[in-house]
Design a protein around this motif. Sequence first.
Motif, short mmCIF file in Angstrom:
data_model
loop_
_atom_site.label_atom_id
_atom_site.label_comp_id
_atom_site.label_asym_id
_atom_site.label_seq_id
_atom_site.Cartn_x
_atom_site.Cartn_y
_atom_site.Cartn_z
N THR B 6 31.62 17.12 51.43
CA THR B 6 32.81 16.29 51.27
C THR B 6 32.71 15.01 52.08
OG1 THR B 6 33.97 17.22 53.18
CG2 THR B 6 34.22 18.35 51.07
N PHE B 7 31.58 14.83 52.77
CA PHE B 7 31.46 13.70 53.67
C PHE B 7 30.14 12.97 53.45
CE2 PHE B 7 31.90 11.75 58.01
CZ PHE B 7 33.21 11.33 57.86
N GLY B 8 29.52 13.22 52.30
CA GLY B 8 28.24 12.58 52.01
C GLY B 8 27.28 12.77 53.16
N PHE B 13 31.37 6.89 54.93
CA PHE B 13 32.70 6.80 55.53
C PHE B 13 32.78 5.75 56.62
CE2 PHE B 13 35.21 10.32 53.72
CZ PHE B 13 34.24 10.89 52.92
N MET B 50 40.99 21.30 44.07
CA MET B 50 40.04 20.80 43.09
C MET B 50 38.91 21.79 42.91
SD MET B 50 38.00 17.77 45.15
CE MET B 50 36.69 17.47 43.95
N GLY B 199 40.54 22.76 48.81
CA GLY B 199 41.82 22.09 48.98
C GLY B 199 42.88 23.05 49.48
N THR B 248 38.02 18.74 51.60
CA THR B 248 38.61 18.01 50.48
C THR B 248 39.53 16.88 50.92
OG1 THR B 248 38.42 20.01 49.17
CG2 THR B 248 39.96 18.37 48.36
N ASN B 250 39.04 14.68 52.97
CA ASN B 250 38.28 13.43 53.09
C ASN B 250 38.31 12.60 51.81
OD1 ASN B 250 37.24 13.86 55.75
ND2 ASN B 250 35.84 15.37 54.88
N PHE B 251 38.44 13.26 50.66
CA PHE B 251 38.48 12.54 49.39
C PHE B 251 39.84 11.86 49.20
CE2 PHE B 251 35.52 16.05 47.63
CZ PHE B 251 34.42 15.43 48.20
N VAL B 252 40.89 12.56 49.63
CA VAL B 252 42.25 12.04 49.44
C VAL B 252 42.48 10.87 50.40
CG1 VAL B 252 44.69 12.62 49.49
CG2 VAL B 252 43.00 14.36 48.79
N ASP B 253 42.03 11.04 51.63
CA ASP B 253 42.17 10.00 52.64
C ASP B 253 40.92 10.05 53.51
OD1 ASP B 253 42.69 8.37 54.77
OD2 ASP B 253 44.60 9.30 55.30
N PRO B 254 40.04 9.04 53.38
CA PRO B 254 38.79 9.09 54.13
C PRO B 254 39.00 9.13 55.65
CG PRO B 254 39.01 7.00 52.94
CD PRO B 254 40.13 7.89 52.48
#
Lengths: 301, 287
Positions: B6-8, B13, B50, B199, B248, B250-254
């Motif tokens: 979720t954080f590459g 980021f 998700m 999530g 998850t 992190n996707f909604v708000d980095p």
Amino acid sequence: MNGSVLYNLSLAGDNFLMGIFAPELARNSRAGQFVMLRVSESLDPLLRRPFSFYSLGAGPARKKQPAGNPPGTNPSAAPGIARGTRTRSPDSVEFIYRVVGQGTRIMAHMEVGRPVDILGPLGKPFPLPTEPSEIFLIAGGIGIAPLLVLMEEFQQREPNLFRKCKTTLFFGGRRAADIVGAEDFQVMEIPVRIATEDGSLGEKGVVTDLLLDGESSGKEKLPRLIYTCGPHAMMAAVARLCRQWKAPGYASLECLMGCGFGACLGCVVGRRTPPGRTARAAPSQEPGHDGLGHLRLRPRV
Amino acid sequence: MTASGTFGYGLEFEPYLDLGQLGAIVVKGLSLQPRLGNPTPRIAETPAGMLNSIGLQNVGIEAFISEKLPRLREIGTPVIANIFGETIEEYCAVARRAEESGGVAAVEANISCPNVSKGLDFALDPKATLEITRALRKATTLPLLIKLSPNVTDIRVIARAAADGGADALSVMNTVLGMAVDVRTRKPRLATATGGLSGPAVRPIALRALWQVRQAVKLPLIGIGGIMTAEDALEFLIVGATAIQVGTANFVDPQSSVKILDGLRAYCRENDVADVNSLVDTLQFPG
């Protein structure tokens, strides 16, 4: 960052035009980029939704400023919601969206003044034309969005080159109600050719049919340049045309996105590329870039 | 810390937050060879969660070491290499390369990805868990984290096997196997039909799994599953996690991970908690 809704107008069909007050975004974004909007503060829907810019800032000076709502606006839609009127300014950005699910249903009910949580600008900008060209803009439905902002940016930054280009918008949809925003191109004196699958507007058929008869008619042959956004099947047909014409093209890809900045890898395109197809894109690992960047449709030479 | 996948590689980021504030960066799962991942659609949104079936797309351990790690080392935040393989030998080879790179603080073994299953989900079988943990224990001197799957009958048995095999800590939990269907087309909403659910929808499951593992082993535990806020993180600490991973969100708000850290600090200030560690394992039973 936060913006606030300036207007949220119902267009034909299930399409809407939303203007948002977001000065930083209006100044720092480029044509072809997009944002991820959080449409609800609740956990459902959880993820943000991606939207390409339709316009950034006040736009080019218009010979005839359209008064009030744009043509095609349905003033009787969703009574009771403060929708505002279309008033672009240097601080505004616009998005065109179609109601397809939970997130866009929520957006369609947003009232004027509502704050909007925005992540962006994201993605790679379109490269602008660099020489006098015959420009083909090929749009399917709300795929029109990045093409308007592209032409406005081009006209603003390179007015002389813009005048030397011969630009046509080829605009396709299933039915007449899918064709929204064409008048904004007419204001820029870009001719618009329309095709609908049911024949309810323009010619009957798919938009790429309009291009099949397209041998260059001009006296001096200009190099061709293609920009496209729309359903994948349409863009695949456009990619074939690019190869046939040996012309470069740029595509803005629509796909499901989780994050918008290349971390979730949900939006990749290019895996399982059919043999011989040269169009490929993969999410860049660079910050702020991802798979919605521009697919370079290379001529096969 | 941030949850793998979720954080590459963390660097995605950098425009959004100061990576130096994080306790650790757990990078996207690394394999010996680069992988392209699964066909699309790879993600589908479900209520408060998700589904994903990315298929462990990654650049491979060598490209990670040469292209990503130098910048991560400059930042200085401990890097945890999440690793996986198709065989025990591959896992061990990736772990060895991670250690040899000199820039990795710990290894987290993903023995339970639901999306690349070829009948070798080590985490579904206590014997296989014991075997791979032992092998990894021999392969690396780095702290060894084993990431457990909730998709098992009794997670306590698996946790004990990982502890017996020599794990230093356990990450609880990976995603919950799930599915969604588009009723108009009657097609699954993921190309692979099933995928991992993450999530807030899975948070109660994760908390239960952590609670059960807490009863079974003495190892330090890392709580993972639907943590969106500081309050969510506190739940995991109270039940027994000594650290948490944010996924998850992190996707909604980095910036989620650093906002959660700020929230934890605020909670400690407002409640006169001198050290957040004093909250760990403090679940109070009614009556």
